[in-house]
Design a protein around this motif. Structure first.
Motif, PDB file in Angstrom:
ATOM      1  N   ALA B 217       0.834  -1.199   0.000  1.00  0.00           N
ATOM      2  CA  ALA B 217       0.000   0.000   0.000  1.00  0.00           C
ATOM      3  C   ALA B 217       0.872   1.253   0.000  1.00  0.00           C
ATOM      4  O   ALA B 217       0.555   2.245  -0.643  1.00  0.00           O
ATOM      5  CB  ALA B 217      -0.935  -0.010   1.204  1.00  0.00           C
ATOM      6  N   ALA B 218       2.003   1.187   0.729  1.00  0.00           N
ATOM      7  CA  ALA B 218       2.899   2.344   0.766  1.00  0.00           C
ATOM      8  C   ALA B 218       3.910   2.272  -0.377  1.00  0.00           C
ATOM      9  O   ALA B 218       4.772   3.132  -0.497  1.00  0.00           O
ATOM     10  CB  ALA B 218       3.632   2.403   2.108  1.00  0.00           C
ATOM     11  N   GLY B 219       3.797   1.245  -1.215  1.00  0.00           N
ATOM     12  CA  GLY B 219       4.784   0.986  -2.265  1.00  0.00           C
ATOM     13  C   GLY B 219       5.125   2.177  -3.134  1.00  0.00           C
ATOM     14  O   GLY B 219       6.301   2.513  -3.292  1.00  0.00           O
ATOM     15  N   PRO B 220       4.132   2.846  -3.713  1.00  0.00           N
ATOM     16  CA  PRO B 220       4.465   3.990  -4.560  1.00  0.00           C
ATOM     17  C   PRO B 220       5.258   5.054  -3.812  1.00  0.00           C
ATOM     18  O   PRO B 220       6.205   5.613  -4.359  1.00  0.00           O
ATOM     19  CB  PRO B 220       3.089   4.518  -4.980  1.00  0.00           C
ATOM     20  N   GLY B 221       4.914   5.301  -2.559  1.00  0.00           N
ATOM     21  CA  GLY B 221       5.644   6.290  -1.761  1.00  0.00           C
ATOM     22  C   GLY B 221       7.062   5.839  -1.472  1.00  0.00           C
ATOM     23  O   GLY B 221       8.010   6.628  -1.536  1.00  0.00           O
ATOM     24  N   ILE B 222       7.215   4.545  -1.159  1.00  0.00           N
ATOM     25  CA  ILE B 222       8.545   4.016  -0.868  1.00  0.00           C
ATOM     26  C   ILE B 222       9.406   4.071  -2.132  1.00  0.00           C
ATOM     27  O   ILE B 222      10.584   4.420  -2.089  1.00  0.00           O
ATOM     28  CB  ILE B 222       8.435   2.571  -0.328  1.00  0.00           C
ATOM     29  N   PHE B 223       8.772   3.755  -3.256  1.00  0.00           N
ATOM     30  CA  PHE B 223       9.464   3.819  -4.537  1.00  0.00           C
ATOM     31  C   PHE B 223       9.988   5.237  -4.784  1.00  0.00           C
ATOM     32  O   PHE B 223      11.142   5.422  -5.187  1.00  0.00           O
ATOM     33  CB  PHE B 223       8.489   3.390  -5.633  1.00  0.00           C
ATOM     34  N   SER B 224       9.165   6.236  -4.509  1.00  0.00           N
ATOM     35  CA  SER B 224       9.609   7.634  -4.649  1.00  0.00           C
ATOM     36  C   SER B 224      10.788   7.917  -3.740  1.00  0.00           C
ATOM     37  O   SER B 224      11.751   8.579  -4.141  1.00  0.00           O
ATOM     38  CB  SER B 224       8.518   8.609  -4.250  1.00  0.00           C
ATOM     39  N   ALA B 225      10.701   7.428  -2.501  1.00  0.00           N
ATOM     40  CA  ALA B 225      11.769   7.679  -1.538  1.00  0.00           C
ATOM     41  C   ALA B 225      13.086   7.122  -2.063  1.00  0.00           C
ATOM     42  O   ALA B 225      14.123   7.786  -2.032  1.00  0.00           O
ATOM     43  CB  ALA B 225      11.424   7.042  -0.194  1.00  0.00           C
ATOM     44  N   ILE B 226      13.027   5.882  -2.581  1.00  0.00           N
ATOM     45  CA  ILE B 226      14.238   5.244  -3.096  1.00  0.00           C
ATOM     46  C   ILE B 226      14.768   6.020  -4.301  1.00  0.00           C
ATOM     47  O   ILE B 226      15.964   6.255  -4.444  1.00  0.00           O
ATOM     48  CB  ILE B 226      13.949   3.776  -3.468  1.00  0.00           C
ATOM     49  N   LEU B 302       6.260   6.292 -15.017  1.00  0.00           N
ATOM     50  CA  LEU B 302       5.477   5.207 -15.618  1.00  0.00           C
ATOM     51  C   LEU B 302       5.303   4.053 -14.632  1.00  0.00           C
ATOM     52  O   LEU B 302       4.203   3.529 -14.448  1.00  0.00           O
ATOM     53  CB  LEU B 302       6.166   4.696 -16.890  1.00  0.00           C
ATOM     54  N   VAL B 303       6.408   3.672 -13.979  1.00  0.00           N
ATOM     55  CA  VAL B 303       6.338   2.571 -13.016  1.00  0.00           C
ATOM     56  C   VAL B 303       5.371   2.923 -11.894  1.00  0.00           C
ATOM     57  O   VAL B 303       4.517   2.134 -11.499  1.00  0.00           O
ATOM     58  CB  VAL B 303       7.739   2.286 -12.417  1.00  0.00           C
ATOM     59  N   GLN B 304       5.509   4.154 -11.426  1.00  0.00           N
ATOM     60  CA  GLN B 304       4.683   4.612 -10.324  1.00  0.00           C
ATOM     61  C   GLN B 304       3.193   4.541 -10.660  1.00  0.00           C
ATOM     62  O   GLN B 304       2.376   4.118  -9.846  1.00  0.00           O
ATOM     63  CB  GLN B 304       5.031   6.061 -10.016  1.00  0.00           C
ATOM     64  N   ARG B 305       2.881   4.942 -11.876  1.00  0.00           N
ATOM     65  CA  ARG B 305       1.481   4.926 -12.298  1.00  0.00           C
ATOM     66  C   ARG B 305       0.948   3.506 -12.248  1.00  0.00           C
ATOM     67  O   ARG B 305      -0.164   3.248 -11.809  1.00  0.00           O
ATOM     68  CB  ARG B 305       1.398   5.485 -13.725  1.00  0.00           C
ATOM     69  N   ARG B 306       1.787   2.564 -12.681  1.00  0.00           N
ATOM     70  CA  ARG B 306       1.401   1.162 -12.672  1.00  0.00           C
ATOM     71  C   ARG B 306       1.214   0.652 -11.248  1.00  0.00           C
ATOM     72  O   ARG B 306       0.228  -0.002 -10.923  1.00  0.00           O
ATOM     73  CB  ARG B 306       2.496   0.342 -13.346  1.00  0.00           C
TER      74      ARG B 306
END
Lengths: 286, 314
Positions: B217-226, B302-306
């Motif tokens: 659920a927090a994946g997109p946010g964590i992805f941004s952080a990384i 793009l990844v984030q949107r997915r």
């Protein structure tokens, strides 16, 4: 039925934060098997707190103290070696807000089954998913898109998905916290229908602040006020022949308690033309 | 008399309305201008870098610039491969060291820590995230360099005084970890409690809940952080400049000295004015940095949107 799977014994829940608040005060209730018991009362009276203490959901919060005990089929829920996750599997919980886990519709229902390994093969899992989705009358609506994210369903569908997810791990008791209060009238009706069908098979505890809903669904009613049980009785006696004065006031129209949260019950206010037992879905939820 | 007061009130009100509408119009001009300025800046910088890179690009084919290992501006040798390899090494190593620690720390703070401990750790990490990286570089010169030279490198059979790719990676990992931790904590804490209750309510353990529900659920946010952490390492200048050793060669091991693309610019800056071709070569390095960062951000979008669709929750 004389079988009583769930009882509380002098159960008290105290929030010990900056200000100490005893939200539930020495409550002793029996929840009979294959019966739908509603806990009613105005907002802030401790209904949800009581419900969450039944399956140890308060464990995840800081500053909550619990006294007394809950017992499930005679075994203590708090004073026990059984790990909390196993207790929560046996006492399922559906939160007030329809909640879709961040996985597909299929995996939302499979979630608990996968955790507990309660299936033999993929085919077995498929079959179980279908069974439980049918049980909550959702199968026909989602059968062609089981791989879509659960969150893409409507709120009403998600709420039924939640019920299916909870039922899938075969709990003894199902706790439902104001499960229709976030829904539009049509969705609320379908969730109510589902609960109505399930109550002959499961022991359900439903928290609600809608008396119309309690009247429609309940077998037993518990009236909670300021953390104490004011009255508990079967639904007929409770509404038609309340013993306590406070119950009479509460079901009898505008209450002195909290008028925003406890709107006048349509059936109890004579001027309302469409009032009565048959009023479909309460509009006093929002 | 009442008509007079009414008139007065009407006039004041209409004056006031006039002023409000004026403010409305000018604020929208101003905001629009600010928005276009941001676009213009990006376009301007990219175009300028591209234009000033043309001399080196017309002198040598792009393929040889990117694949040649020989960097000697005085002899008109412009091979970017050592700096590219150095940048890749530093970026990958820092992320490998930093991401697991950041995730672990964030999960601890958001889901396990309680009361004062939580406040203390979270506050400390936020402070660390705000410390300028030059301070980490200075402290590292005194502490990490000898530590790597005397203890870490010998374990791997390498002989070094301590400056080099590994030291830079380690220090950059330390620089970005608090930053990534802080952002990840924010993503986890913004998740509704119902997700936790729902998962626990069917009998999941806390760890199962974190692994299967909260991290997704927090994946997109964590992805941004990384990704933001990655951006900081990729463009890091001061820490590599202090600690990498500044020899333009293809690193033979992670303990070798080397060069990253930003340090190439910093170290050879002195020669910019005198040699036009070197100037152009270094500006081309800047262009590469901008393009890579842009490509990464675009890909990430793009990844984030997915991810947001796949891992949406309610």
């Amino acid at each position: 039925m004389t079988d009583i799977p769930l009882t509380t014994n002098q159960l008290s829940v105290t929030y010990t934060g900056d200000r100490e608040i005893e939200a539930v005060k020495g409550v002793s209730i029996d929840f009979p098997a294959n019966t739908l018991t509603t806990i009613i009362g105005p907002s802030g009276c401790g209904k949800s707190t009581l419900l969450k203490s039944l399956n140890r959901l308060h464990d995840i919060q800081e500053n909550v103290e619990i006294d007394g005990d809950v017992s499930l089929s005679g075994d203590s829920v708090y004073d026990t070696d059984v790990p909390a996750p196993e207790i929560r599997r046996r006492i399922g919980y559906v939160p007030q807000t329809p909640t879709a886990l961040p996985v597909s519709i299929y995996e939302n229902v499979a979630y608990g089954l996968r955790i507990h390994g309660d299936y033999e093969s993929k085919a077995d899992l498929d079959e179980k998913i279908e069974t439980y989705l049918r049980k909550v009358n959702l199968w026909d609506e989602v059968a062609d898109r089981l791989d879509a994210p659960g969150a893409e369903l409507s709120t009403g569908q998600i709420q039924r998905l939640c019920v299916a997810r909870s039922l899938a791990v075969e709990p003894d008791v199902l706790l439902c916290d104001e499960v229709t209060s976030a829904l539009d009238p049509v969705s609320a009706e379908s969730v109510e229908e589902t609960l109505g069908e399930l109550k002959s098979e499961y022991t359900i505890v439903l928290v609600t602040h809608s008396m119309a809903q309690a009247r429609r669904l309940a077998d037993e009613v518990v009236f909670l006020y300021l953390g104490e049980v004011v009255e508990s009785n079967d639904v007929r006696s409770f509404f038609e022949d309340p013993r306590e004065k406070r119950t009479k006031t509460f079901i009898g129209g505008p209450t002195p308690v909290d008028r925003d949260d406890v709107p006048a019950e349509p059936t109890a206010t004579p001027p309302t033309p469409d009032g009565g037992e048959g009023s479909t879905v309460d509009d006093d939820e929002r | 008399m009442t008509t007079d007061t009414n008139d007065l009130r009407d006039r004041t009100r209409s004056n006031r309305l006039g002023r409000r509408l004026l403010a409305e119009r000018y604020s929208s001009y101003w905001l629009t201008a600010a928005g276009y300025l941001a676009i213009a800046l990006f376009a301007g910088i990219t175009l300028l870098l591209f234009y000033r890179s043309l001399p080196i690009l017309s002198e040598y084919p792009l393929s040889s610039l990117l694949t040649s290992a020989n960097w000697d501006p005085a002899a008109n040798e412009f091979g970017f491969l050592p700096a590219i390899v150095g940048t890749v090494y530093v970026t990958v190593l820092s992320m490998v060291m930093g991401v697991p620690v950041a995730l672990g720390a964030a999960i601890y703070i958001a889901e396990y820590a309680e009361g004062r401990m939580k406040t203390l750790v979270a506050a400390l990490i936020d402070v660390l995230a705000a410390v300028p990286s030059v301070i980490f570089g200075l402290v590292a010169l005194i502490v990490v360099v000898p530590f790597v030279g005397n203890y870490v490198a010998p374990v791997f059979g390498a002989n070094t005084v301590g400056v080099g790719i590994f030291t830079v990676s380690l220090v950059m990992a330390i620089v970005i970890t608090p930053f990534m931790t802080s952002l990840t904590v924010e993503s986890l804490e913004s998740l509704p409690d119902e997700l936790r209750e729902t998962s626990l309510g069917v009998g999941a353990t806390k760890f199962e809940t974190i692994r299967s529900v909260l991290l997704r659920a927090a994946g997109p946010g964590i992805f941004s952080a990384i990704l933001l952490g990655f951006g900081r390492v990729f463009g890091a200048t001061i820490v590599p400049a202090l600690l990498i050793g500044g020899q333009t060669q293809i690193p033979s091991s992670v303990f070798s000295t080397g060069q990253t693309l930003p340090t190439l610019i910093v170290n050879d800056f002195g020669e910019l004015m005198s040699l036009p071709l070197t100037q152009s070569a270094l500006i081309f390095v800047g262009l590469m940095l901008v393009v890579v960062v842009w490509l990464f951000n675009f890909g990430a979008m793009l990844v984030q949107r997915r991810l947001k669709r796949r891992w949406q929750y309610r």
